[in-house]
Design an enzyme around this catalytic site. Sequence first.
Site, short mmCIF file in Angstrom:
data_model
loop_
_atom_site.label_atom_id
_atom_site.label_comp_id
_atom_site.label_asym_id
_atom_site.label_seq_id
_atom_site.Cartn_x
_atom_site.Cartn_y
_atom_site.Cartn_z
N ARG A 52 -38.10 -3.59 -4.62
CA ARG A 52 -37.61 -3.04 -3.55
C ARG A 52 -37.69 -4.38 -2.45
NH1 ARG A 52 -40.41 1.97 -2.41
NH2 ARG A 52 -39.72 1.86 -0.44
N ASN A 97 4.54 -6.40 3.49
CA ASN A 97 3.97 -6.70 4.66
C ASN A 97 2.27 -6.55 4.25
OD1 ASN A 97 2.52 -7.51 7.02
ND2 ASN A 97 2.94 -5.53 7.99
N ARG A 115 -7.81 10.43 4.80
CA ARG A 115 -7.58 10.69 3.35
C ARG A 115 -9.42 10.46 2.56
NH1 ARG A 115 -3.62 8.07 0.09
NH2 ARG A 115 -2.82 6.64 1.69
N GLY A 167 5.55 -1.90 4.46
CA GLY A 167 6.60 -2.62 5.29
C GLY A 167 7.30 -3.74 4.53
N LYS A 195 -13.74 5.58 8.20
CA LYS A 195 -13.54 4.64 6.81
C LYS A 195 -13.90 3.58 6.71
CE LYS A 195 -9.12 3.47 6.05
NZ LYS A 195 -7.47 3.43 5.70
N LYS A 239 -42.67 -3.19 -3.84
CA LYS A 239 -42.18 -3.07 -2.31
C LYS A 239 -42.96 -4.12 -1.54
CE LYS A 239 -43.12 -0.82 1.01
NZ LYS A 239 -43.71 0.02 1.89
C1 UD1 Z 1 0.69 -0.97 8.14
C2 UD1 Z 1 1.95 -1.91 8.20
C3 UD1 Z 1 2.77 -2.07 7.05
C4 UD1 Z 1 2.05 -2.83 5.93
C5 UD1 Z 1 0.78 -2.01 5.64
C6 UD1 Z 1 -0.09 -2.79 4.66
C7 UD1 Z 1 2.35 -1.50 10.62
C8 UD1 Z 1 2.99 -0.67 11.56
N1 UD1 Z 1 2.58 -1.30 9.47
O1 UD1 Z 1 1.10 -0.02 7.47
O2 UD1 Z 1 3.85 -3.00 7.43
O3 UD1 Z 1 2.83 -2.80 4.84
O4 UD1 Z 1 -0.14 -1.91 6.93
O5 UD1 Z 1 -1.36 -2.04 4.46
O6 UD1 Z 1 1.61 -2.25 11.08
N2 UD1 Z 1 -5.26 1.06 13.15
C9 UD1 Z 1 -5.84 0.99 14.12
N3 UD1 Z 1 -5.18 1.54 15.38
C10 UD1 Z 1 -3.95 2.06 15.22
C11 UD1 Z 1 -3.26 2.01 13.94
C12 UD1 Z 1 -3.96 1.49 12.88
O7 UD1 Z 1 -6.96 0.22 14.24
O8 UD1 Z 1 -3.65 2.53 16.12
C13 UD1 Z 1 -5.84 0.37 11.77
C14 UD1 Z 1 -5.99 1.37 10.78
O9 UD1 Z 1 -7.29 1.88 10.89
C15 UD1 Z 1 -6.04 0.58 9.52
C16 UD1 Z 1 -4.95 -0.65 9.93
O10 UD1 Z 1 -5.00 -0.62 11.40
O11 UD1 Z 1 -7.02 -0.08 9.11
C17 UD1 Z 1 -3.52 -0.35 9.43
O12 UD1 Z 1 -2.96 0.99 9.87
P1 UD1 Z 1 -2.18 1.98 8.90
O13 UD1 Z 1 -1.91 3.12 9.70
O14 UD1 Z 1 -2.92 2.22 7.57
O15 UD1 Z 1 -0.83 1.13 8.80
P2 UD1 Z 1 0.20 1.30 7.61
O16 UD1 Z 1 0.89 2.47 7.99
O17 UD1 Z 1 -0.46 1.43 6.25
#
Ligand code: UD1
Length: 450
Positions: free
Chosen positions: A315, A169, A15, A140, A22, A333
């Site tokens: 700078r 969460n 997004r 969550g 990101k 600078k």
């Molecule tokens: C997650 C939580 C949710 C919580 C929310 C808070 C889980 C299953 N869910 O959901 O309970 O309320 O965060 O924002 O944990 N990432 C990785 N590798 C992966 C997946 C994710 O590095 O395989 C990183 C993402 O880049 C991100 C973070 O973990 O920085 C959270 O992942 P994201 O997919 O955004 O989790 P949510 O669905 O938001």
Amino acid sequence: MATALIILAAGMGTRMNSEMPKVLHQIAGAPMLIHAMKSGASLEPDRTVIVAGHGAEAVGKAAQGWDARAEVVLQAEQLGTGHGVAQARSALADFAGDAIVLYGDTPFIRPETLTAMAAARQFHDVVVLGFDAADPGRYGRLVTAGDTLEKIVEFKEAADEERAISLCNSGVVAADAATLFELVALVKNDNAAGEYYLTDIVEIARARGLSATVVRCDEAETMGINSRAELAVAEGAFQSARRAEVLADGVTLQAPETVYFAHDTVIGRDAVIEPNVVFGPGVTIESGATIRAFSHLEGCHVSRDAVVGPYARLRPGTELADGVKIGNFVEVKNAQIAEGAKVNHLSYIGDATVGAATNIGAGTITCNYDGVFKHRTDIGARVFVGSNTMLVAPVKLGDDSMTASGSVITRDVPAEAMALSRTPQETRQGLAKRMFEKLNSKKAKAAKGA
Ligand code: UD1
Ligand code: CA
């Protein structure tokens, strides 16, 4: 207690609509990943493991640029937050102590919050950071019974009565590292998203007789960034918080909402910051200094009672000693300017030293670049540099020397000498009057003809 940080930073961040991973998008001049690392740093971690995936090389470079000891592990496929944590297991195989999981896209967790989690770990096996959400949306949900956290239910899996829970969460989890990896290894992906949810470890822990609890924080701390719009909101939140802190630290901000700070800006008490000042990274302003309106500063040090601006640009590598004055439309600078020296108008001073009490005349330029190399200009103490002097580097002006206005200085000037380098003036009596007459008559003729 030894502490390891595990920072999840593998996601693509679709997004953001960006070529850049990101977590490298910046807030207050630092990637959001660095903000997460900085808040984790308050626990004085013995180890920091970054779980990288999309743009792993760039992510690793940024992390290690901030903390050379940071370790980077690759999560080639993002199969979920639980899978992400599991990728840190071998890096931490020899580690005994607590692990705290942070997200690289959640930059505002306060040090006090992490300290509270570490404290709660004395009494519970798993500690999860939760918050009461104004709008729980797709977070969550934390299912509790008294002080006990029973399980975390992802929105997609949640029943209506679970969706009604507003305790959500944040994603931050603390547990003994070995326990965490054991629990994560038991997580399955038989859920709506087909992902390995880190959140499942709570229910697994409870089933094994381990205890789990929630530490609460303010919702603002858990703000996660998923889009440019959220990034802009995060920037705004950072700036307003920082302005309030700076004011409380005894700094005058005449129009706080127009001043922009970097993540690491340091400003001493009784400094005055006029409106519309922008601080890039690496700026230290000492007590009593004044930064006048519309100035832009980065990578510089401004000492006591110095005055900068209005409309000045400092700078990286700029060092201003006590009482230095840098005036309007001056760019500095990589230059060290000694006590009481003045560069008041329309100048460029780069790759230079300027001695104490020296005065640099309006329009002076250090010609530091020959098209390929940069060269230094060394200006001594108590020098008077005439207006519009071009100092063609490398060149030195000795103490107490002078240059005549309009000079192009290509050779060193010894102490106490005066250097003149300009064509001698010719003055022709009456020539201006004759010139005007001629031009005015030409204009009159042209008007008649038309
Ligand atoms: C997650 C939580 C949710 C919580 C929310 C808070 C889980 C299953 N869910 O959901 O309970 O309320 O965060 O924002 O944990 N990432 C990785 N590798 C992966 C997946 C994710 O590095 O395989 C990183 C993402 O880049 C991100 C973070 O973990 O920085 C959270 O992942 P994201 O997919 O955004 O989790 P949510 O669905 O938001
Ligand atoms: Ca998220």
